[in-house]
Design a protein around this motif. Structure first.
Motif, PDB file in Angstrom:
ATOM      1  N   GLU A  46      43.954  34.970  50.242  1.00  0.00           N
ATOM      2  CA  GLU A  46      43.451  33.888  49.481  1.00  0.00           C
ATOM      3  C   GLU A  46      42.042  34.371  49.381  1.00  0.00           C
ATOM      4  O   GLU A  46      41.567  34.865  50.232  1.00  0.00           O
ATOM      5  N   CYS A  47      41.488  33.729  48.176  1.00  0.00           N
ATOM      6  CA  CYS A  47      40.340  34.070  47.597  1.00  0.00           C
ATOM      7  C   CYS A  47      39.434  32.776  48.179  1.00  0.00           C
ATOM      8  O   CYS A  47      40.011  31.545  48.061  1.00  0.00           O
ATOM      9  N   ARG A  48      38.188  32.962  48.700  1.00  0.00           N
ATOM     10  CA  ARG A  48      37.536  31.685  49.127  1.00  0.00           C
ATOM     11  C   ARG A  48      36.653  31.181  48.024  1.00  0.00           C
ATOM     12  O   ARG A  48      36.022  30.131  48.098  1.00  0.00           O
ATOM     13  N   THR A  49      36.432  32.031  46.818  1.00  0.00           N
ATOM     14  CA  THR A  49      35.783  31.458  45.718  1.00  0.00           C
ATOM     15  C   THR A  49      36.472  30.871  44.446  1.00  0.00           C
ATOM     16  O   THR A  49      36.000  30.300  43.777  1.00  0.00           O
ATOM     17  N   CYS A  50      37.947  31.403  44.399  1.00  0.00           N
ATOM     18  CA  CYS A  50      38.536  30.965  43.131  1.00  0.00           C
ATOM     19  C   CYS A  50      39.853  30.506  43.849  1.00  0.00           C
ATOM     20  O   CYS A  50      40.339  30.735  44.949  1.00  0.00           O
ATOM     21  N   PRO A  51      40.784  30.023  43.179  1.00  0.00           N
ATOM     22  CA  PRO A  51      41.993  29.646  43.335  1.00  0.00           C
ATOM     23  C   PRO A  51      43.186  30.497  43.670  1.00  0.00           C
ATOM     24  O   PRO A  51      44.102  30.231  44.023  1.00  0.00           O
ATOM     25  N   TYR A  52      42.825  31.922  43.576  1.00  0.00           N
ATOM     26  CA  TYR A  52      43.739  33.082  43.968  1.00  0.00           C
ATOM     27  C   TYR A  52      44.323  33.009  45.204  1.00  0.00           C
ATOM     28  O   TYR A  52      43.646  32.955  46.131  1.00  0.00           O
ATOM     29  N   GLN A  53      45.749  32.929  45.084  1.00  0.00           N
ATOM     30  CA  GLN A  53      46.515  33.193  46.559  1.00  0.00           C
ATOM     31  C   GLN A  53      47.687  33.987  46.309  1.00  0.00           C
ATOM     32  O   GLN A  53      48.405  34.179  45.389  1.00  0.00           O
ATOM     33  N   SER A  54      47.983  34.937  47.246  1.00  0.00           N
ATOM     34  CA  SER A  54      49.102  35.693  47.131  1.00  0.00           C
ATOM     35  C   SER A  54      49.867  35.887  48.605  1.00  0.00           C
ATOM     36  O   SER A  54      49.329  36.096  49.402  1.00  0.00           O
ATOM     37  N   ALA A  55      51.313  35.651  48.376  1.00  0.00           N
ATOM     38  CA  ALA A  55      51.951  35.609  49.643  1.00  0.00           C
ATOM     39  C   ALA A  55      52.193  37.217  50.107  1.00  0.00           C
ATOM     40  O   ALA A  55      52.188  37.893  49.259  1.00  0.00           O
ATOM     41  N   ILE A  56      52.162  37.329  51.388  1.00  0.00           N
ATOM     42  CA  ILE A  56      52.513  38.624  51.930  1.00  0.00           C
ATOM     43  C   ILE A  56      53.780  38.716  52.249  1.00  0.00           C
ATOM     44  O   ILE A  56      54.238  38.110  53.421  1.00  0.00           O
ATOM     45  N   GLY A  57      54.613  39.549  51.666  1.00  0.00           N
ATOM     46  CA  GLY A  57      55.933  39.729  51.691  1.00  0.00           C
ATOM     47  C   GLY A  57      56.129  40.970  52.845  1.00  0.00           C
ATOM     48  O   GLY A  57      57.305  40.802  53.577  1.00  0.00           O
ATOM     49  N   THR A  58      55.549  41.822  52.527  1.00  0.00           N
ATOM     50  CA  THR A  58      55.683  43.192  53.513  1.00  0.00           C
ATOM     51  C   THR A  58      54.247  43.525  54.209  1.00  0.00           C
ATOM     52  O   THR A  58      53.440  42.993  53.570  1.00  0.00           O
ATOM     53  N   PRO A  59      54.566  44.168  55.307  1.00  0.00           N
ATOM     54  CA  PRO A  59      53.233  44.561  56.131  1.00  0.00           C
ATOM     55  C   PRO A  59      52.558  45.391  55.169  1.00  0.00           C
ATOM     56  O   PRO A  59      52.801  46.284  54.538  1.00  0.00           O
ATOM     57  N   ILE A  60      51.199  45.326  55.147  1.00  0.00           N
ATOM     58  CA  ILE A  60      50.024  45.900  54.525  1.00  0.00           C
ATOM     59  C   ILE A  60      49.343  46.906  55.429  1.00  0.00           C
ATOM     60  O   ILE A  60      48.796  46.297  56.368  1.00  0.00           O
ATOM     61  N   TYR A  61      49.323  47.995  55.413  1.00  0.00           N
ATOM     62  CA  TYR A  61      48.561  48.886  56.277  1.00  0.00           C
ATOM     63  C   TYR A  61      48.428  50.143  55.325  1.00  0.00           C
ATOM     64  O   TYR A  61      49.088  50.606  54.327  1.00  0.00           O
ATOM     65  N   SER A  62      47.505  51.118  55.897  1.00  0.00           N
ATOM     66  CA  SER A  62      47.005  52.296  55.077  1.00  0.00           C
ATOM     67  C   SER A  62      46.532  53.212  56.478  1.00  0.00           C
ATOM     68  O   SER A  62      45.940  53.015  57.256  1.00  0.00           O
ATOM     69  N   ARG A  63      47.238  54.479  56.364  1.00  0.00           N
ATOM     70  CA  ARG A  63      47.128  55.316  57.136  1.00  0.00           C
ATOM     71  C   ARG A  63      46.370  56.552  56.479  1.00  0.00           C
ATOM     72  O   ARG A  63      46.958  57.150  55.699  1.00  0.00           O
ATOM     73  N   MET A  75      41.704  47.886  56.262  1.00  0.00           N
ATOM     74  CA  MET A  75      41.678  47.784  54.819  1.00  0.00           C
ATOM     75  C   MET A  75      41.369  46.481  54.155  1.00  0.00           C
ATOM     76  O   MET A  75      41.714  45.592  54.676  1.00  0.00           O
ATOM     77  N   LEU A  76      40.372  46.757  53.073  1.00  0.00           N
ATOM     78  CA  LEU A  76      39.853  45.550  52.501  1.00  0.00           C
ATOM     79  C   LEU A  76      40.541  45.335  51.223  1.00  0.00           C
ATOM     80  O   LEU A  76      40.603  46.355  50.618  1.00  0.00           O
ATOM     81  N   LEU A  77      41.006  44.139  50.832  1.00  0.00           N
ATOM     82  CA  LEU A  77      41.578  43.871  49.834  1.00  0.00           C
ATOM     83  C   LEU A  77      40.598  42.778  48.735  1.00  0.00           C
ATOM     84  O   LEU A  77      40.118  42.028  49.417  1.00  0.00           O
ATOM     85  N   PHE A  78      40.412  42.960  47.571  1.00  0.00           N
ATOM     86  CA  PHE A  78      39.491  42.291  46.756  1.00  0.00           C
ATOM     87  C   PHE A  78      40.442  41.516  45.614  1.00  0.00           C
ATOM     88  O   PHE A  78      41.539  41.942  45.229  1.00  0.00           O
ATOM     89  N   CYS A  79      39.912  40.131  45.337  1.00  0.00           N
ATOM     90  CA  CYS A  79      40.481  39.215  44.416  1.00  0.00           C
ATOM     91  C   CYS A  79      40.505  39.958  43.124  1.00  0.00           C
ATOM     92  O   CYS A  79      39.548  40.435  42.686  1.00  0.00           O
ATOM     93  N   PRO A  80      41.634  40.111  42.390  1.00  0.00           N
ATOM     94  CA  PRO A  80      41.735  40.767  41.211  1.00  0.00           C
ATOM     95  C   PRO A  80      41.178  39.850  39.884  1.00  0.00           C
ATOM     96  O   PRO A  80      40.764  40.399  38.778  1.00  0.00           O
ATOM     97  N   THR A  81      40.818  38.603  40.203  1.00  0.00           N
ATOM     98  CA  THR A  81      40.087  37.670  39.361  1.00  0.00           C
ATOM     99  C   THR A  81      38.615  37.661  39.266  1.00  0.00           C
ATOM    100  O   THR A  81      37.885  37.763  38.462  1.00  0.00           O
ATOM    101  N   CYS A  82      38.209  37.480  40.696  1.00  0.00           N
ATOM    102  CA  CYS A  82      36.630  37.314  40.687  1.00  0.00           C
ATOM    103  C   CYS A  82      36.176  38.538  41.494  1.00  0.00           C
ATOM    104  O   CYS A  82      34.796  38.593  41.779  1.00  0.00           O
ATOM    105  N   SER A  83      36.871  39.553  42.189  1.00  0.00           N
ATOM    106  CA  SER A  83      36.506  40.630  42.830  1.00  0.00           C
ATOM    107  C   SER A  83      35.552  40.276  44.141  1.00  0.00           C
ATOM    108  O   SER A  83      35.192  41.055  44.770  1.00  0.00           O
ATOM    109  N   ASN A  84      35.882  38.984  44.657  1.00  0.00           N
ATOM    110  CA  ASN A  84      35.654  38.838  46.138  1.00  0.00           C
ATOM    111  C   ASN A  84      36.519  39.202  47.178  1.00  0.00           C
ATOM    112  O   ASN A  84      37.660  39.483  46.646  1.00  0.00           O
ATOM    113  N   LEU A  85      36.101  39.363  48.457  1.00  0.00           N
ATOM    114  CA  LEU A  85      36.792  39.660  49.301  1.00  0.00           C
ATOM    115  C   LEU A  85      37.912  38.937  49.663  1.00  0.00           C
ATOM    116  O   LEU A  85      37.732  37.535  49.712  1.00  0.00           O
TER     117      LEU A  85
END
Length: 112
Positions: free
Chosen positions: A26-43, A1-11
């Motif tokens: 974390e985004c590698r092009t802008c300072p966006y970061q978000s802690a992962i609190g629960t497991p992220i998966y998609s089936r 599953m791919l997630l994208f940055c809400p500010t700059c739309s990068n991976l």
């Protein structure tokens, strides 16, 4: 599953938090970061499509040319078969010939 940055739309990439133990997105092009609190998966379950014959289905042999060739099936005395050729490998390889016996209906292939 791919997630994208809400500010700059990068991976977003997964990296450890500075304190250790937990992970963050974390985004590698802008300072966006978000802690992962629960497991992220998609089936997802996908419907299987009805499989059809690649080379034309039931009518593939209707207009095929015929040639004199012995059937490859043991016990069949057929001497005529319908055939067609297809390039299924790279261009520097010979074409593949598909045959169908006119006596017993057996199909086989030969590499040219």
């Amino acid at each position: 599953m791919l997630l994208f940055c809400p500010t700059c739309s990068n991976l977003l990439t997964i990296s450890p938090l500075a304190g250790g133990g937990s992970l963050r997105l974390e985004c590698r092009t802008c300072p966006y970061q978000s802690a992962i609190g629960t497991p992220i998966y998609s089936r997802r379950t996908y419907e299987r499509k009805e499989r059809e014959d690649i080379f034309g289905g039931a009518g593939a042999w209707d207009n095929a040319q015929k040639t004199k060739i012995k059937c490859a099936k043991e016990g069949c005395n057929g001497q005529e078969a319908a055939f067609y050729t297809v390039q299924i490998r790279s261009a520097d390889e010979p074409m593949t010939e598909f045959y169908k016996c006119m006596t017993c209906g057996n199909t086989w292939r030969q590499n040219g």
